[in-house]
Write an enzyme that holds these catalytic residues in place. Structure first.
Site, PDB file in Angstrom:
ATOM      1  CE  LYS A 174      -4.273  -2.007   1.308  1.00  0.00           C
ATOM      2  NZ  LYS A 174      -4.795  -3.072   2.133  1.00  0.00           N
ATOM      3  CE  LYS A 196       1.413   3.972   5.270  1.00  0.00           C
ATOM      4  NZ  LYS A 196       2.115   2.794   4.779  1.00  0.00           N
ATOM      5  CB  THR A 231      -0.896   0.011   1.256  1.00  0.00           C
ATOM      6  OG1 THR A 231      -1.652  -1.198   1.270  1.00  0.00           O
ATOM      7  CG2 THR A 231      -1.830   1.208   1.246  1.00  0.00           C
TER       8      THR A 231
END
Lengths: 291, 291, 291, 291
Positions: A169, A238, A93
């Site tokens: 994602k 994040k 990711t």
């Protein structure tokens, strides 16, 4: 098909193992070589440096974050070692920013870049049951489909532009975070009214919210069971930040993402950064005076 | 057990019918008596005025909102007509404020107040498959359990204080609204990146988000199918506001609820108030310049 | 012109005194009559009950909140005691809801309703320097202008509909709350970076933000000086909620108001409800781990 | 003292001119050299390339953003051309990230880095009346104080760490943005109630909000006068994002900043990116159905 696999963390290791078991010839690299030992014992070739993957037809990376991916693949020369025509599949990711940079770097070298982040944690990876979210050139995706078939139960295709897979994602992780926050807020609401959060969550997940995500996170929140961390809270921040960046690129306001960001920051300020990200629910509890 | 049923709207009618079919003797009242005709044809006794329910042992109301419930049950004298010892079950979604007022009024009259809002729409009500969220005196809940067994597939008990059931119902509706908003935001995000929302939602609901609520609302949002309204957007705003009030009573900040409120108001300002509340997703689409 | 003044709290008392000093014949009423003594000593007529104001031409109320205003003016019969043609001036900050109810009640009795909430605290009231925000029939406003001239330095007229004045007052209080929150957030930001909040605030208020409101609240926040409360934090929440209601009536989303509401609730949950509302800054400090 | 000045945009040009008029020997550089002509005519030395500033004792840059500053000062070799002991003063608004990078780069070369962003627009710069927000080594700040005395009316010192000045500047811009948003929301609220925003803003700025910032932005919002742009809306988004990054570094949640970000993005999505940033008020107006 000669495959190189870079990044043998908790996800990368079982993924590489599955490819080995499926009969592929695999070269592996990891920052600390110890993680490669079990794979080498089972027949993988150990690379001392990222650039030692030279000669691979398909390269897969599963590295921790943007900075490490950039360092290993570009600065340390992994991509430069490849011949034109090779395929590079990034399954981690990462940000759309990095995706663009990597795609452009690959393009200059004649390498085909595929973004293929995954849904599923360690046990799912080990069972070869990941959901693989892909974007890239359709021809190249067909070419590496056998590899995906080993790693995952299903491959999803979201477009020709690699950013499309990273966006999906990030959107999926955003959705997970909204589940945690909404359960956290309503758990605080019912608890403040003298109702056991577990009774409320049990009712929800027995009725309209019978999805694994509500059962898992709901259970953790009801029991305040935030260790061990399946996914660390700092990583949650994040990913929300990366989702916000992907949104800002196309002028999409996401007020729920904004709430999530502030609450993840709050949680980290209170010292919960290393807990599972479902500990985001602590923020609602604390702010309500319930902790 | 003589039962009175007040409020024969789309939910009340099938509920009353199920009680009739189960063999209960039912008195019915509705503002416009026409809605009572099918029930009367099947044997229910028609009340001309709310106070005509006198003599009922169990009274159920399923009225539109706080104001109407207050008017029918108190101002028009339904509760005053009952004998001490009767049970009054309010199955509508109302505020904690009204719950307190009704409980206190009942208490003065020696009437047992049970809050029992339900999860499930018209078809679920017709099938007798509602989930019934209750709070009140345990003895009285046991007494009316046979009635709940006719109306629902499962009865959940959240405490002795009627507000606890209304709080749970408001929390559940809040959860539903968060699903709509989060799908709306992520649908805008992926669409802005050239991905079909339906592909994204299909992936989500095939994996971690395989709950009915994501399938239903996700499908509606992907297809922008907001009529007919299963639940009107204006009612969504009302329920979020009631959840906020329940939260404020106990000092629970709910930032997701705050976002929902602002976005419902935005939707209504743009003329979407009569659409299904999943049209909340239009707000994200418009704000992103996608509509 | 015979004037009645109801509500002799910290604001009402000096206002009534100013009218007395200006030579008006004043009847006064207060829940606890002790507060009336100084005024009675100076010549005011003491009313035992609100209805004893009968015969007054102009009635002013400065009561604590919606509920008390409704109780004193309607339930306890103050308005009913007046003759048609009287003017009732409500100078407290109340909801638009109450404003509508009072205006409609007055209208039925032939009484002219003027909404005239004020800007300014006790010392400003004592000096007769209030800013008076009015709405109502222009003829009636002209009629009572001499009264306003005694109480305030300036009278502002915002329309014929009394709700317009209450809306302006709520909007002004919302503005004040946004100042507190924004100073609180940026004070936390600079403090977390090792900068003294007072240095930052001193710079701001010496440059672009040289308004009294930044100087006052900025100083209190820099010194964390939240007692004595000039305006209690719980009242801040109440006024933000009333602003949100006024906004919802006309479909105006106010995301800053939503943040304020959640943060006021957080502050109250941590026990800061009785502090000055500038203690809202504690919320930013705590959430950042700075307290 | 030989000074070099890089970046002769609308701010840099009058600042460099003031230094020239004060008798300093100035070398100037600008991407498009035309902007340097008036300065060269008045005696400045023209540098063809950034590295031509070699020999300067004090270097000032006023470049458009992070990327250009990094490019000119590092990539194009301006800093490498300096002798150890020189002082580099960055007066533009940049991120804390860039501040750290530049400070560390300078430190390796023995150059003293001073962050000194300014408050004030073109006319203020021309009059030498800027407020200069500084952080860096106290000795070096004393050394260049005569330079600041030419450029500004007042120099503020916020610490030894250059990030402290950039944080203060970002906090000040955040404060300005909150003023715009709060005026925008309350203007929508009053307008929806039939009140002219200008009457409301006139009242505010005549009373508690008598600061230049409310007068300027309030006036622009009341008249919907968003061109010419004093400060472009897209730059507003950038600065809010930088403030959020500075906040995230130290775990400071800033929910007002989050609202601002979403609303700036909304404004840009509707095509308002090139308007003055006070056009943020359009977002509240549109969402309320008032435009």
């Amino acid at each position: 098909m000669k495959i190189a696999f870079l990044g043998l963390g908790s996800m990368g290791q079982p993924m590489a193992h599955n490819l080995l078991k499926a009969g592929y010839e695999i070269a592996v690299w990891n920052r600390s070589p110890a993680a490669a030992t079990p794979l080498v014992n089972d027949g993988a070739r150990l690379c001392q440096r990222p650039a030692d993957i030279a000669g691979s037809e398909v390269v897969i990376s599963m590295l921790a974050d943007d900075a490490i991916t950039h360092d290993v693949m570009i600065v340390q020369g992994a991509l430069d070692s490849l011949a034109a025509g090779a395929v590079y599949i990034n399954m981690a990711t990462v940000s759309n920013d990095l995706t663009r940079k990597m795609a452009s770097y690959c393009s200059e070298k004649g390498i085909h870049y595929i973004a293929a982040p995954v849904l599923g944690r360690v046990d799912v990876a080990a069972a070869g049951n990941l959901n693989i979210l892909t974007a890239g050139e359709p021809d190249q995706l067909r070419r590496v489909q056998p590899v995906f078939d080993v790693l995952g139960q299903k491959t999803w295709h979201f477009g020709d532009n690699p950013e499309q897979a990273s966006t999906v994602k990030l959107a999926a992780n955003f959705m997970l975070a909204t589940v945690i926050e909404s359960v956290g807020e309503s758990a605080a609401l019912v608890k403040a009214h003298g109702i056991e959060p577990k009774d409320f969550i049990n009712m929800l997940t027995s009725t309209l919210f019978s999805a694994p995500v509500y059962k898992n996170y709901g259970g953790m929140i009801a029991e305040e069971r935030y260790t061990p961390a399946g996914f660390k809270l700092t990583l949650g921040l994040k990913d929300v930040r990366l989702a916000q960046q992907a949104a800002e690129e196309k002028n999409v306001p996401m007020p729920f993402a904004s709430v999530l960001r502030d609450n993840f920051i709050d949680a980290i300020a209170q010292g919960d950064g290393n807990l599972d990200w479902s500990a985001l629910a602590n923020v609602s509890a604390r702010r309500s005076g319930l902790k």
